[in-house]
Design a protein around this motif. Sequence first.
Motif, short mmCIF file in Angstrom:
data_model
loop_
_atom_site.label_atom_id
_atom_site.label_comp_id
_atom_site.label_asym_id
_atom_site.label_seq_id
_atom_site.Cartn_x
_atom_site.Cartn_y
_atom_site.Cartn_z
N UNK A 8 0.67 2.13 -5.99
CA UNK A 8 0.74 3.60 -6.04
C UNK A 8 -0.55 4.21 -5.52
N UNK A 9 -1.69 3.61 -5.94
CA UNK A 9 -2.98 4.12 -5.49
C UNK A 9 -3.18 3.91 -3.99
N UNK A 10 -2.69 2.77 -3.45
CA UNK A 10 -2.79 2.53 -2.00
C UNK A 10 -2.00 3.59 -1.22
N UNK A 11 -0.78 3.87 -1.72
CA UNK A 11 0.04 4.89 -1.05
C UNK A 11 -0.64 6.25 -1.13
N UNK A 12 -1.25 6.54 -2.29
CA UNK A 12 -1.94 7.81 -2.46
C UNK A 12 -3.13 7.92 -1.51
N UNK A 13 -3.88 6.82 -1.38
CA UNK A 13 -5.04 6.82 -0.50
C UNK A 13 -4.63 6.95 0.98
N UNK A 14 -3.57 6.22 1.38
CA UNK A 14 -3.11 6.30 2.78
C UNK A 14 -2.61 7.70 3.14
N UNK A 15 -1.86 8.30 2.23
CA UNK A 15 -1.36 9.65 2.49
C UNK A 15 -2.50 10.67 2.55
N UNK A 16 -3.52 10.45 1.72
CA UNK A 16 -4.67 11.35 1.75
C UNK A 16 -5.42 11.23 3.08
N UNK A 17 -5.55 9.97 3.59
CA UNK A 17 -6.20 9.78 4.88
C UNK A 17 -5.37 10.38 6.01
N UNK A 18 -4.04 10.19 5.92
CA UNK A 18 -3.17 10.76 6.96
C UNK A 18 -3.27 12.28 6.96
N UNK A 19 -3.30 12.87 5.79
CA UNK A 19 -3.42 14.32 5.70
C UNK A 19 -4.79 14.77 6.22
N UNK A 20 -5.82 13.97 5.98
CA UNK A 20 -7.15 14.30 6.47
C UNK A 20 -7.18 14.27 8.00
N UNK A 42 -9.49 -4.90 -11.20
CA UNK A 42 -8.87 -5.10 -12.52
C UNK A 42 -7.45 -5.63 -12.41
N UNK A 43 -6.97 -5.84 -11.14
CA UNK A 43 -5.58 -6.29 -10.93
C UNK A 43 -4.60 -5.39 -11.66
N UNK A 44 -4.81 -4.08 -11.50
CA UNK A 44 -3.96 -3.11 -12.18
C UNK A 44 -2.57 -3.08 -11.54
N UNK A 45 -1.59 -2.74 -12.36
CA UNK A 45 -0.21 -2.63 -11.86
C UNK A 45 -0.01 -1.36 -11.02
N UNK A 46 -1.02 -0.49 -10.99
CA UNK A 46 -0.90 0.77 -10.24
C UNK A 46 -1.53 0.68 -8.85
N UNK A 47 -1.85 -0.53 -8.38
CA UNK A 47 -2.51 -0.67 -7.07
C UNK A 47 -1.64 -0.11 -5.94
#
Length: 473
Positions: A301-313, A294-299
């Motif tokens: 933020x979501x990428x950072x959230x996903x990377x931090x979640x993987x790092x925490x995993x 959707x070319x959202x403006x929150x991409x």
Amino acid sequence: MLNNHEDGSSPLQFVRVISLTLFIIILSFSLMLSLFISKYAEQTLLEKQEAFGLLLAENVSHQLFTRFVIPTVLKFGAIRLRNEDQALAMDRVVRSTIHSFHVASLRIYDAEGNITYSLDKDEIGDEGKADYMVTKTWETEDFSAEILSKVSKAASLFRVSLEPDSMVLRAYYPLRAERSLTDMESNPIMGILEFQQDITADYLAMLNFERLVIAFSLVTSLVLFFLVLTVLRRAERLSNKQLREKERLIFELQQQEKLAGMGRMVAGVAHEIRNPLGIICSSSELVLKKARKENSSHVRILEALHEEAKRLSRTVTEFLDYARPKKPTMHDVDIKSILDQVTIFMEPECEKLGVSVDREYDGDTTVKGDKDLLYRAFYNLVANALQAMNGPGELSLCTVRGEKGLHVTIMDTGPGFAAEHLDHVRDPFFTTKDTGTGLGLALVSTIFESHGAEMALSNAAEGGARVDVIFPA
């Protein structure tokens, strides 16, 4: 831990005291023994010299009676030493008898204490020259002797040689007319014989024997002392070694108990976090994909959230792997293949940093082990090397088959291990990075230990870190 000296041993306090005490005891005993032997040797010498003096006196008495008194009485009817012929005859008998016996002086006294004969002719006829011992010999009618010394015993020990007449035996003997050869007591006394015999040569020989005894005692004492000292020092080193080993085992036991408790707590917490964290990771990935479409403006933020979640995993996974290590499945594994697989996977990162990889494999590289666990261990080591260099450099991978087994060496050209951190880098939760759990090398060490391999961390002579892993033969 113990405070050790540079040589790795801390001396026990009582060793010096025991060593010094034993040295004093051994030295004292040796000196007392040597003095006793020396005293005994000296006493033996004196007794021997007195015995020789008695034989000499008896011989002089016998020779004078048989070779001078009897012939003179038969020829002249009486003994008159003022007669020059009689005096010369007596002098010849005396001198021939004492020849080679080192007699320094010889006198004969009459009952009034006058000198009737002497080797020194100037003394003949002197009246009242008899000393106390001459009078005593008239009374006791016995042989007596004494030692006259011109130098002290202590001083003579330190002299290489002694002057003539330094030690003199002075003896007194009653001269008898030999009417009976079986009962000497019935023979009348003709005069008192006094003579002085130089025994310096015999005394010097005895001194040399005493010096030899004392020197041998001192050398023996020193040898015994150093033998005892060597035994004590070895006992000291063994005691210190056992003490250090005990301290190390206690420290390791305490660390294991502490880490075991921490591991149980971490495993429980990580297990509770893992399931919701997995949901967060999968959900953030779905939301991120949808936002990208959707070319959202929150991409971002979501990428950072996903990377931090993987790092925490990944962090949670490391905790669980350390707390509940996997038991290796042992099969034939080619270490060369694993190292190649790691370098191929890390090739993009190496090109990015400008790191060249030098591989050198010698001989058979097959060991017994778990391929997945060993891959993970070597991956961690190579990744740590690249992170340490953080730029252009050289990574060396080397394998050598030796008597102990397969020796794998990994070296980089980074800054190496800090000296103060070298003993702690394998400790769980120890890290010098801003981001990290400190479990990387701890997991690697655990994996190698489960395979019976030894891992040693050090700094290469040319600079950079060095990791040596030795798999058993």
